[in-house]
Design an enzyme around this catalytic site. Sequence first.
Site, short mmCIF file in Angstrom:
data_model
loop_
_atom_site.label_atom_id
_atom_site.label_comp_id
_atom_site.label_asym_id
_atom_site.label_seq_id
_atom_site.Cartn_x
_atom_site.Cartn_y
_atom_site.Cartn_z
N HIS A 1 45.80 -0.86 -48.83
CA HIS A 1 45.71 -1.82 -47.72
C HIS A 1 46.65 -1.43 -46.57
O HIS A 1 47.07 -2.28 -45.80
CB HIS A 1 45.99 -3.25 -48.20
CG HIS A 1 44.91 -3.79 -49.09
ND1 HIS A 1 43.76 -4.37 -48.60
CD2 HIS A 1 44.81 -3.82 -50.44
CE1 HIS A 1 42.99 -4.75 -49.62
NE2 HIS A 1 43.61 -4.42 -50.74
N SER B 1 16.92 6.56 -54.21
CA SER B 1 18.12 6.73 -55.02
C SER B 1 17.76 6.64 -56.49
O SER B 1 17.00 5.76 -56.91
CB SER B 1 19.14 5.63 -54.68
OG SER B 1 20.14 5.55 -55.66
N LEU C 1 36.32 2.96 -56.65
CA LEU C 1 36.42 4.42 -56.53
C LEU C 1 35.65 4.96 -55.34
O LEU C 1 35.35 6.14 -55.25
CB LEU C 1 35.95 5.09 -57.83
CG LEU C 1 36.69 4.64 -59.10
CD1 LEU C 1 36.11 5.31 -60.33
CD2 LEU C 1 38.20 4.91 -58.99
N SER C 2 35.28 4.07 -54.42
CA SER C 2 34.68 4.44 -53.14
C SER C 2 33.30 5.07 -53.27
O SER C 2 32.97 6.05 -52.61
CB SER C 2 35.60 5.37 -52.33
OG SER C 2 36.76 4.69 -51.97
N SER C 3 32.45 4.48 -54.10
CA SER C 3 31.08 4.97 -54.20
C SER C 3 30.34 4.80 -52.87
O SER C 3 29.51 5.64 -52.52
CB SER C 3 30.34 4.24 -55.32
OG SER C 3 30.34 2.83 -55.10
N GLU D 1 30.07 1.75 -41.99
CA GLU D 1 30.42 0.67 -42.91
C GLU D 1 30.93 -0.56 -42.16
O GLU D 1 30.61 -1.70 -42.51
CB GLU D 1 31.46 1.15 -43.93
CG GLU D 1 31.69 0.14 -45.04
CD GLU D 1 32.14 0.76 -46.34
OE1 GLU D 1 32.60 0.00 -47.21
OE2 GLU D 1 32.01 1.98 -46.52
N ASP E 1 38.96 5.82 -47.27
CA ASP E 1 37.92 6.24 -48.22
C ASP E 1 37.07 7.37 -47.66
O ASP E 1 36.78 8.35 -48.34
CB ASP E 1 37.03 5.04 -48.58
CG ASP E 1 37.79 3.96 -49.31
OD1 ASP E 1 38.93 4.22 -49.75
OD2 ASP E 1 37.25 2.84 -49.43
#
Length: 375
Positions: free
Chosen positions: A28, A61, A118-120, A153, A165
């Site tokens: 953060h 996907s 984990l920043s997928s 994002e 990320d």
Amino acid sequence: MSTFTELYGRPAEGEWAAPGRVNLIGEHTDYNLGFVLPIALPQTVRAQAARREDGLLRLWSAQGGELVTLPVDGLAPGSVPGWAGYPAGVVWALREAGHPVGGADLRLDSDVPSGAGLSSSAALECVVAAAYNDLYGLGLPAAELAVLAQRAENAFVGVPCGIMDQMASMCCRPGAALFLDSRDLTMRQVPVDLADAGLALLVLDTRVKHDLGDGAYAALRAGCERAAALLGLPALRSLQPSALADALTRLPSELVPLVRHVVTENTRVEAAVARMDAGDLAALGPILTAGHASLRDDYRVSCPETDLAVEAALAAGAHGARMTGGGFGGSVIALVDAAAAERVAAEVTAAFRDAGYAEPRTLTAVPAEGARRLG
């Protein structure tokens, strides 16, 4: 499972990969323009892709299971729900920035755990950015692609994440942690040879799903921005540790713990880099544990499962442990002696079982390569 040719009736022009990430320390801090220290994971999102001339973006996907077709001219923030919003947002961000890109067919697959902190989502954005960069010959550097992926994002999907990320997914290198200054995006690759030090970094996925779009994350960021404004600062990064005590006396009580976390977390990142530069990786342990205490007690983004994972790992002999990622669930990292990794993981699993929680997933984090073309 459908191949690219089965889906689209023609071969792909290439294949790309972009990794998830684990943040060693610096949570953060990025949206407060501070320091972060992530590594890329071996787990990646992979994209096979080919250009289209008719202005359509087609997405499939292996995890989503259905073909999504979108006109690139019609892309607008909030217009694409669900997982497809992340790749579509990247195409929108590229076009908004003036880059001459059109449609494409994409087949996506991932082994980055979703919802695990984990920043997928960043890996999904970055693999599409890397693919489009090559398909359309844009020649954009990795850091610029990361900024565009972050804009996708923020503005298209609506999650007010910082830059860490995407920078990790685009710019990390094998055998190193990325020491990133989020204010000016200067970076340094800091060597981290855990195996040579007889250490391992466990990732313990608590299976508690986090959703940064649910408003809690945005509220924390807004609180930090309000505090900076009240202190007359462009961002909390500008508050020096020596001035922290005085600054806290000038803030409403609800903002005090947020500011205290951000300022002390920045100092923890700098301390971690100093230990790594000195070759004393085991000394990272207490820094990680102190970071978790700050996230738990000041920032309040931990939860019973992540707290238990930290406590159980420490009780089993870990040098240090903390939650990683935005919080509200997700994963814990534990720095352990390599010879003790299996035992520590087993003891954390036993603690979860005794508490009635679902068994955590465990993987070992090895500093890996950022986004790249595979073929």
